[in-house]
Design a protein around this motif. Structure first.
Motif, PDB file in Angstrom:
ATOM      1  N   ASN A 170     -56.495 -23.998 -23.427  1.00 13.74           N
ATOM      2  CA  ASN A 170     -55.011 -24.159 -23.904  1.00 13.74           C
ATOM      3  C   ASN A 170     -54.189 -23.026 -23.850  1.00 13.74           C
ATOM      4  OD1 ASN A 170     -56.723 -26.005 -25.509  1.00 13.74           O
ATOM      5  ND2 ASN A 170     -55.206 -26.811 -26.637  1.00 13.74           N
ATOM      6  N   ARG A 171     -54.933 -21.834 -23.738  1.00 20.25           N
ATOM      7  CA  ARG A 171     -54.166 -20.709 -23.618  1.00 20.25           C
ATOM      8  C   ARG A 171     -54.526 -19.787 -22.593  1.00 20.25           C
ATOM      9  NH1 ARG A 171     -56.126 -21.965 -28.906  1.00 20.25           N
ATOM     10  NH2 ARG A 171     -54.669 -22.169 -30.585  1.00 20.25           N
ATOM     11  N   THR A 172     -53.838 -18.941 -22.312  1.00 20.84           N
ATOM     12  CA  THR A 172     -54.160 -18.010 -21.276  1.00 20.84           C
ATOM     13  C   THR A 172     -53.332 -16.626 -21.435  1.00 20.84           C
ATOM     14  OG1 THR A 172     -54.560 -17.356 -19.022  1.00 20.84           O
ATOM     15  CG2 THR A 172     -52.326 -18.644 -19.453  1.00 20.84           C
ATOM     16  N   ALA A 173     -53.805 -15.556 -20.845  1.00 13.88           N
ATOM     17  CA  ALA A 173     -53.207 -14.267 -20.944  1.00 13.88           C
ATOM     18  C   ALA A 173     -52.846 -13.841 -19.602  1.00 13.88           C
ATOM     19  CB  ALA A 173     -54.027 -13.158 -21.766  1.00 13.88           C
ATOM     20  N   ASP A 174     -53.185 -14.834 -18.537  1.00 11.24           N
ATOM     21  CA  ASP A 174     -53.092 -14.331 -17.167  1.00 11.24           C
ATOM     22  C   ASP A 174     -51.946 -15.458 -16.522  1.00 11.24           C
ATOM     23  OD1 ASP A 174     -53.130 -14.034 -14.516  1.00 11.24           O
ATOM     24  OD2 ASP A 174     -55.400 -13.893 -14.449  1.00 11.24           O
ATOM     25  N   ASP A 175     -50.951 -15.127 -16.240  1.00  9.85           N
ATOM     26  CA  ASP A 175     -49.887 -16.075 -15.712  1.00  9.85           C
ATOM     27  C   ASP A 175     -50.366 -16.655 -14.420  1.00  9.85           C
ATOM     28  OD1 ASP A 175     -49.322 -14.059 -14.152  1.00  9.85           O
ATOM     29  OD2 ASP A 175     -47.066 -13.623 -15.101  1.00  9.85           O
ATOM     30  N   GLN A 176     -51.348 -16.006 -13.888  1.00  9.07           N
ATOM     31  CA  GLN A 176     -51.690 -16.724 -12.463  1.00  9.07           C
ATOM     32  C   GLN A 176     -52.870 -17.847 -12.773  1.00  9.07           C
ATOM     33  OE1 GLN A 176     -50.623 -15.541  -9.476  1.00  9.07           O
ATOM     34  NE2 GLN A 176     -49.353 -14.254 -10.837  1.00  9.07           N
ATOM     35  N   LEU A 177     -53.166 -18.284 -13.934  1.00 12.30           N
ATOM     36  CA  LEU A 177     -54.144 -19.316 -14.259  1.00 12.30           C
ATOM     37  C   LEU A 177     -53.394 -20.454 -14.919  1.00 12.30           C
ATOM     38  CD1 LEU A 177     -57.176 -17.055 -15.640  1.00 12.30           C
ATOM     39  CD2 LEU A 177     -56.779 -18.323 -13.448  1.00 12.30           C
ATOM     40  N   GLU A 178     -53.810 -21.472 -14.655  1.00 13.71           N
ATOM     41  CA  GLU A 178     -53.189 -22.730 -15.440  1.00 13.71           C
ATOM     42  C   GLU A 178     -53.868 -22.959 -16.767  1.00 13.71           C
ATOM     43  OE1 GLU A 178     -52.561 -26.189 -12.757  1.00 13.71           O
ATOM     44  OE2 GLU A 178     -53.835 -25.013 -11.218  1.00 13.71           O
TER      45      GLU A 178
END
Length: 264
Positions: free
Chosen positions: A9-17
């Protein structure tokens, strides 16, 4: 051992969905195991961005029958012609619903091509050398309060509370994968007869449903009973829940998100 989060549900990398789902690639000296497949093919897209090859995966472990954990299975089978699918027969045969908001189905769609590679797990067992699956987890400890909104439909068409007989946990080389831990984190830990160094997965402790005093008590019990175990969580663990437990458990409790890679 190494694990990489492909869907969360979360990411710290804006390249990942991101999506409401969970998928983790676990690599040991012996096996490559895909732990759940998220809701869609997003885990494949994120894997490509991370330079992760899913074609050599040996096993796909499906923790339970909800679509946010098994929805991507059909896509994995198109790019991998070898992996065996470990799943409960109750997950495949069940019809699952949520009453959070409007009543809606959360039943996974099971691909036809799975039939040739499926390994039904209905009792706790060792699938391969050192690879253990826990089934029909006893529930003497408290269950997550969020389960009150989750139902199965019986043969008469009635909606009854889900008892999560379809939920499995996986243990290998000191790591215990909980999926969503609908059966309760303490229950899954108690059912595991092997030394647990790392717990990985969602805890199904939702913001607004779990009283803070109960979260504090849970965190204290985990810290006392499992002082040498590291806990990694995200997906269905709420932000406020995490903060409350982190205040007690400190560095023993860690978050993960899409792209998190950890070698242990």
């Amino acid at each position: 051992m190494k694990w990489t989060v492909l869907t969360d549900n979360r990411t710290a990398d804006d390249q990942l969905e991101t999506e409401h789902g969970l998928s983790v690639l676990l690599e040991t000296d012996q096996y490559r195991i895909l732990l759940d497949t998220g809701a869609t093919d997003m885990f494949i897209r994120n894997a490509k961005r991370l330079g992760v090859d899913l074609s050599p995966v040996d096993y796909v472990f499906i923790s339970h029958g909800h679509s946010d954990h098994a929805g991507g299975l059909q896509h994995l089978l198109k790019i991998n012609d070898r992996a065996q699918v470990l799943v409960s027969p109750d997950a495949v045969s069940g019809k699952f619903f949520s009453k959070r908001g409007n009543l809606h189905t959360i039943t996974a769609e099971w691909p036809q091509e799975m039939q040739e590679r499926i390994v039904f797990v209905d009792v706790s067992c060792e699938i391969a050398d050192g690879l253990h699956v826990l089934a029909h987890i006893p529930q003497p400890h408290p269950m997550p309060r969020g389960n009150k909104n989750l139902f199965v439909q019986n043969a008469q068409g009635d909606y009854i509370h889900d008892d999560f007989r379809h939920e499995l946990a996986l243990y290998v080389d000191g790591l215990l994968f909980t999926g969503c831990a609908h059966s309760g984190l303490e229950n899954i830990l108690s059912a595991c007869p092997y030394p647990v160094k790392t717990v990985l997965g969602g805890f199904h402790l939702l913001d607004g449903l779990e009283p803070e005093d109960e979260l504090t008590a849970l965190a204290q019990r985990l810290k006392v009973r499992y002082p040498d175990t590291l806990f990694y969580t995200s997906h269905c663990t709420g932000d406020a829940v995490f903060s409350a437990m982190k205040a007690i458990m400190g560095s023993q409790l860690q978050p993960f998100s899409c792209g998190t890679t950890t070698a242990v």
